[in-house]
Structures are given as structure tokens and as C-alpha cells.
Design a protein around this motif. Sequence first.
Motif, PDB file in Angstrom:
ATOM      1  N   ILE A 110       0.853  -1.201   0.000  1.00  0.00           N
ATOM      2  CA  ILE A 110       0.000   0.000   0.000  1.00  0.00           C
ATOM      3  C   ILE A 110       0.883   1.243   0.000  1.00  0.00           C
ATOM      4  O   ILE A 110       0.642   2.199  -0.737  1.00  0.00           O
ATOM      5  CB  ILE A 110      -0.948  -0.013   1.224  1.00  0.00           C
ATOM      6  N   GLY A 141       1.631   3.603  -3.411  1.00  0.00           N
ATOM      7  CA  GLY A 141       0.835   4.817  -3.224  1.00  0.00           C
ATOM      8  C   GLY A 141      -0.668   4.560  -3.320  1.00  0.00           C
ATOM      9  O   GLY A 141      -1.417   5.392  -3.833  1.00  0.00           O
ATOM     10  N   ASP A 180      -4.198   4.859  -2.284  1.00  0.00           N
ATOM     11  CA  ASP A 180      -4.780   5.865  -1.400  1.00  0.00           C
ATOM     12  C   ASP A 180      -6.245   5.560  -1.107  1.00  0.00           C
ATOM     13  O   ASP A 180      -6.776   4.532  -1.520  1.00  0.00           O
ATOM     14  CB  ASP A 180      -4.569   7.272  -1.981  1.00  0.00           C
ATOM     15  N   ARG A 181      -6.901   6.472  -0.405  1.00  0.00           N
ATOM     16  CA  ARG A 181      -8.280   6.221   0.038  1.00  0.00           C
ATOM     17  C   ARG A 181      -9.284   6.153  -1.095  1.00  0.00           C
ATOM     18  O   ARG A 181     -10.406   5.703  -0.884  1.00  0.00           O
ATOM     19  CB  ARG A 181      -8.725   7.350   0.967  1.00  0.00           C
ATOM     20  N   HIS A 182      -8.908   6.620  -2.251  1.00  0.00           N
ATOM     21  CA  HIS A 182      -9.821   6.529  -3.394  1.00  0.00           C
ATOM     22  C   HIS A 182      -9.454   5.356  -4.285  1.00  0.00           C
ATOM     23  O   HIS A 182     -10.059   5.147  -5.328  1.00  0.00           O
ATOM     24  CB  HIS A 182      -9.827   7.843  -4.167  1.00  0.00           C
ATOM     25  N   ALA A 192      -5.112   1.192   6.876  1.00  0.00           N
ATOM     26  CA  ALA A 192      -4.123   1.970   6.115  1.00  0.00           C
ATOM     27  C   ALA A 192      -4.770   3.292   5.701  1.00  0.00           C
ATOM     28  O   ALA A 192      -5.899   3.299   5.180  1.00  0.00           O
ATOM     29  CB  ALA A 192      -3.666   1.199   4.879  1.00  0.00           C
ATOM     30  N   HIS A 193      -4.086   4.389   5.945  1.00  0.00           N
ATOM     31  CA  HIS A 193      -4.644   5.719   5.693  1.00  0.00           C
ATOM     32  C   HIS A 193      -6.013   5.895   6.345  1.00  0.00           C
ATOM     33  O   HIS A 193      -6.889   6.572   5.823  1.00  0.00           O
ATOM     34  CB  HIS A 193      -4.782   5.993   4.183  1.00  0.00           C
ATOM     35  N   ARG A 214     -10.580   1.928   0.063  1.00  0.00           N
ATOM     36  CA  ARG A 214     -11.757   1.204  -0.428  1.00  0.00           C
ATOM     37  C   ARG A 214     -11.426  -0.273  -0.597  1.00  0.00           C
ATOM     38  O   ARG A 214     -10.294  -0.635  -0.843  1.00  0.00           O
ATOM     39  CB  ARG A 214     -12.231   1.841  -1.735  1.00  0.00           C
TER      40      ARG A 214
END
Lengths: 347, 347
Positions: free
Chosen positions: A58, A62, A64-66, A88-89, A93
Motif C-alpha cells: 500500500i 501509493g 490511497d483512500r480513493h 491503512a490511511h 476502499r
Amino acid sequence: LFVIDAGVVSCHPNLANDIRAYFNHYTILSLVTEFILIPGGEIAKNNIKYLEKIFDAINHYGVDRHSYLAVIGGGAVLDLAGYAAATAHRGIRHIRIPTTVLSQNDSGMGVKNGINAYGKKNFIGTFCPPDGVFNDDQFLLTLSDRNWRAGISEAIKVSLIKDADFFHWIEINQPSLTKRDIKSMNYLVKRCAELHLDHIASGDAFERGSARPLDFGHWSAHKIEQLSNFEVLHGEAVAMGIALDTAYSLITRPFQKEQAYRIIDLLLAFGFDIDNPIAHITSTFCPLINGLTEFREHLGGKLTITILREIGEGMEIHHVSPFLLIKASDWLNQYCNHKLKIEKIGG
Amino acid sequence: LFVIDAGVVSCHPNLANDIRAYFNHYTILSLVTEFILIPGGEIAKNNIKYLEKIFDAINHYGVDRHSYLAVIGGGAVLDLAGYAAATAHRGIRHIRIPTTVLSQNDSGMGVKNGINAYGKKNFIGTFCPPDGVFNDDQFLLTLSDRNWRAGISEAIKVSLIKDADFFHWIEINQPSLTKRDIKSMNYLVKRCAELHLDHIASGDAFERGSARPLDFGHWSAHKIEQLSNFEVLHGEAVAMGIALDTAYSLITRPFQKEQAYRIIDLLLAFGFDIDNPIAHITSTFCPLINGLTEFREHLGGKLTITILREIGEGMEIHHVSPFLLIKASDWLNQYCNHKLKIEKIGG
């Protein structure tokens, strides 16, 4: 980013290429080219290095949340990857693609994830609904007979506490399920997943209370898995737990003998090893009894165990007598021996 | 189970006895007699052993989902203990007792927790509202001047994007705040916490979108903390970040010069070291600029940065020009030098 159960890859050698072809076709999505392989089974949740492997990826790619972390695998790998995605972050998703009967009809549909610690199942985890769950019966075709059968116990469990008609359907379809008829299995998976999902969505999804009716048969199942060093599969342990708590329901309540027979007979017909010595409770010092304390501690509050009022209807109790447990285990053992004798004579 | 910031214990030697006396009085509650001490500051979030120390205690003392983990400390210890509480047994009850200006007016009221990994702040964490937050001004009395001041930057920040009247109040009360008047500080903490809480409760609490208006000034602040090896406190870094993004608002928008002066003057009046070379952006290779990428990656989606339309009103932008950042940093540097000269002449 795909996290994949190594066992699934070995049964589906084209899987990686199929995934790549999909992403070549839908170019709006971009695929992390490395697949993160994790060994299947409880080892995935017992060793922290597998969690770190997912966090590493992750971070490295990179994600990410999207972005989406998709996981293909059995329940243990799903639990592990779901925990990584949830934390994570503070949450990326997440899509689950369960590959076993057990994970398609039960854990894959749920909101839980976690890893084991201190010798306790799911000591660390969160409640976090996935963004999507895909159940694909292609994955069921390559399961071992043992894994095919193991997951059926959760369907029996949920039918016993929620849906007598479904129990009856399983009884009738036991022969075709055992012969690995995929149409019957698809119905079983769908109905079981529906019952689980309805319960979660309408009830105490985050388990703030002390009750967990879907865990009928589970207080001993979790402990049996641990005592067997996870050689007994979760579904197999659940079958043993159902048998024990059915016997306890019979010993402590006006639960009809005929109903108890039907349940035990069905478990035996599927070939579940419910008379395995690991599930015997012969004294109050039996380590299996500690499963009650650990079950209570995990949920907190008052001990709340589900037993059966009748087939299709569970009921909660707040005290379990070790002496009556010994009696129940004894009854179960005698009944199984008796059945085996009859079968031998019959055969 | 109490988790306590070791720094707080040394300033409040009676704390342990006071807690014991409370639980001796309210015998309906039972207290875990061991207090878990954790060093304050980012070290608590950087070294995994402190997380393990809390998990060990939760396991050892059988802390369950109906028990409470209470934490007394600064933001870092709160973040760490909150993460342990959110994930042990998939979530045990949690009470926060913040002890710094920063944690009382900002993080302690929020729904976030986390630990650092891969050199990134809060790489691992969850969103999880606490069951209660107690702000007690007794803890503020023993803060160092540095910690007393550092937390004020979050109040300036939230006033700049939400509440011009509050900004004006801070301007007027800067002398009494600097002189450590507790009545003024109590108002500042309460108003700042209110504004944060209103935003969280009415908006995107779990940050599914890409915007995070409360993080005005934070893209560079997070990176400054990391580049300084966490020797610059979070609040101090936020002051530097506010100054930089104020300058950027001035350089890129018709943001009035007089408003920019007021903001920078207020930060300087509090004694924030906003002209520290660590916050200078002198070239496009400046490592501080990577803070933009890391900020975007943490939230995911499109880069979304809040700058100022005017005092009391933020606005979102989706592109930050490195060249204009250099220009903004340059302007800020010159303005600070100019101000210092005037002060020297004046003094």
C-alpha cells in the motif's frame, strides 16, 4: 491492488492473466502490476509479517483512500486484507472476492475483519463494511471436498436459529450437496449469505451489546480451532460446536429429542467428525470450557450464549453449567457411537 | 484501564492517587491497578512497542468491549491509545482526557486515531468516536510555555477558515493568552473545540471525499514535523503552515494585503518561529514540496488544499504551483525580516 490467497492461484493458474486482461480492457482503472500473495488459512492471521507485506505494498504503490484493495481468497486472507484496508490511511476502499463456501456464505458478506494475537482469534480488528462483495461459483469448483463441506456448517447454523424451512431444504438436498452439485450449492450460499446479511443490517452490526446470535455453536468452535493448532478448519469446528450446543439444548430444555436427532443425523450425513475427542468435555478441567470465558471476554458484558428453542429458533442463555455440558457431551458421544453401530450393521 | 502520558505524571505527582481515590469512592467501577505509562510526543506513535504495551495490558487484564480504556495525555498518546482501543476486540469503550491546549481544542474532540509508519504521520489508524472527552484546565497550568503556545495555532487556523469574530477575539486577547491567563485560554479552547466538533458532526466525518478544510496549513505542517525529526511540535508546524498558505493566498488571489499582515503579525506576536529555514521553499527540489503529494495520497482522489478567500472564509484549490509557492515563501521571509527590523528599531 490485488491481495490473493496463494492456494487460489495454484488452483486457478490463469487468474493473474485474467485479471490483467480485465484491466487492459477497462483502461479507466489502473492496476498495480504486482499481486500480493498470502498463504491461505489461519497462518495468514497468526503471523504479523503478512499484515506488514500488505502495508508495504500500500505504501510502495501509493494506494490511497480513493483506490481499491481487492482480495481474492478464503476467510482468513479476507480477514487479514480487510484489516489492512480498514486501517491503512484510516481506510482505503475494499472489495472482497471470497473463494470458499465458508467465506461466500458467511464472513465475506459481513462487516468484520481481524488478525489473531495472544493465541486468541481476532484479538485485533475492526468493523468495516466492504465496498463490494463478489461471489463467483467458479472458485468453488476447485475446492477440496474437505473445504467444500466445511462451509456448509454455517448454513446449517443459520438455518437452525433463523429459518426452519431452510434447514429442511438442506436435509433434502444433503445428497446432492455431498455429490457437489453446483446448483444446490449456489442456492445454499445465497440463502445463507442473505440470512447473515439481513441479521447484520437489522441488528447490532457493531456488537455494542453482549449478544451475538449468529455465533450459535461458536464459543466452543473458536476454542477447538485453537486447541487443534488450527488443524481443524473453522467450518469443521462449527459443526462440532453445533452438535455440542444442540446436545446442551436437549439436556437443559424441553427441546424435542426428534429435533436433536435430525440435527446430529444431518451433520453425520455430511461426514462431519462431530465425535472427535477434541470436542469431548469429560471434566470441569477440560480446556475447551475456557472457550466460554474467552467468548464472553471478546464481546464483553454478561455471558450470552445462543442455544435452540426449536429448529429455526434460537434463544439466549446467560449461564452455562459445566456439569450439564459434561452430560451433553456424553449424550452426544453415545448417540454418535450408536449411529455408527447402526450404520455398520446396515452397511 | 488507564493509559497515561509519562510527562503528565511527572507534572502531577498526585494523579495516580487521585484516580485510585475516585475508584475507591465509586465502587461500582473497578480499576485496573496498573497504570500504563507512555512517553509523550511523536515517539509514542513512531515505535510499535508502545502499541504492543497497551495491547499486552488489554489482554493481561481481560479488558473487554464493555470496559473502558481511559487515556490522559497529549495528542500523540491520545492517538496511540485511541487506536489500541478502536482495534482491540474490534473496539473497546474509550474515554479521552486531553492535557494540552492542542489536544483539548482539536484532536481530543475528533474521531481520528493512529500511529505513524513508513515515515508518514498516521499511516495506520481508524475513525472512531470516543465515548467521552473530558477537558480539565488543571492540566494546562503545568504546561511549558512552548506547549501552551503551540496549541493556539489550531485556534487561529479554525478561526481563519470559519469564524472572523473568533479571529478578532484572539487578536485582542493575544497579550492575556501569552501571559497565561487561564480564563482567556478556557474560552479559546472551548470555542476552538466547538468549531472543530461542529465541522466533524455536520460534514464528511470519515473523509470519503478529497477535501479536508480543517487541514488549512497542514500539508506543509505534517512535512515540517517529519523533516525536523519531530523536534518542531505539531502546533508550531501548523503556525508555519498557516503563514505559508496565507502568503500563497495573497500571491495567488485578490486576498487583501492588510488581512495577510494581520495574520502574520498575530503569529509573530505569539512568538511562533514562522521564519524558520525549515519552512522556506527556495527551489522546486525543496523536500517540503513533497508534502503536497503525501497530503493528496493520504486523502486520495484529487489534490484539495484550503487557502483563504478572506479572514473567516476558506476556499478549495486543486492545483498548487511550485513557482508561486517559492514566491509566497520569499514574500513571507521578507515580511518577517522587515517586521523584525522594525521591532529592533522600536525596542
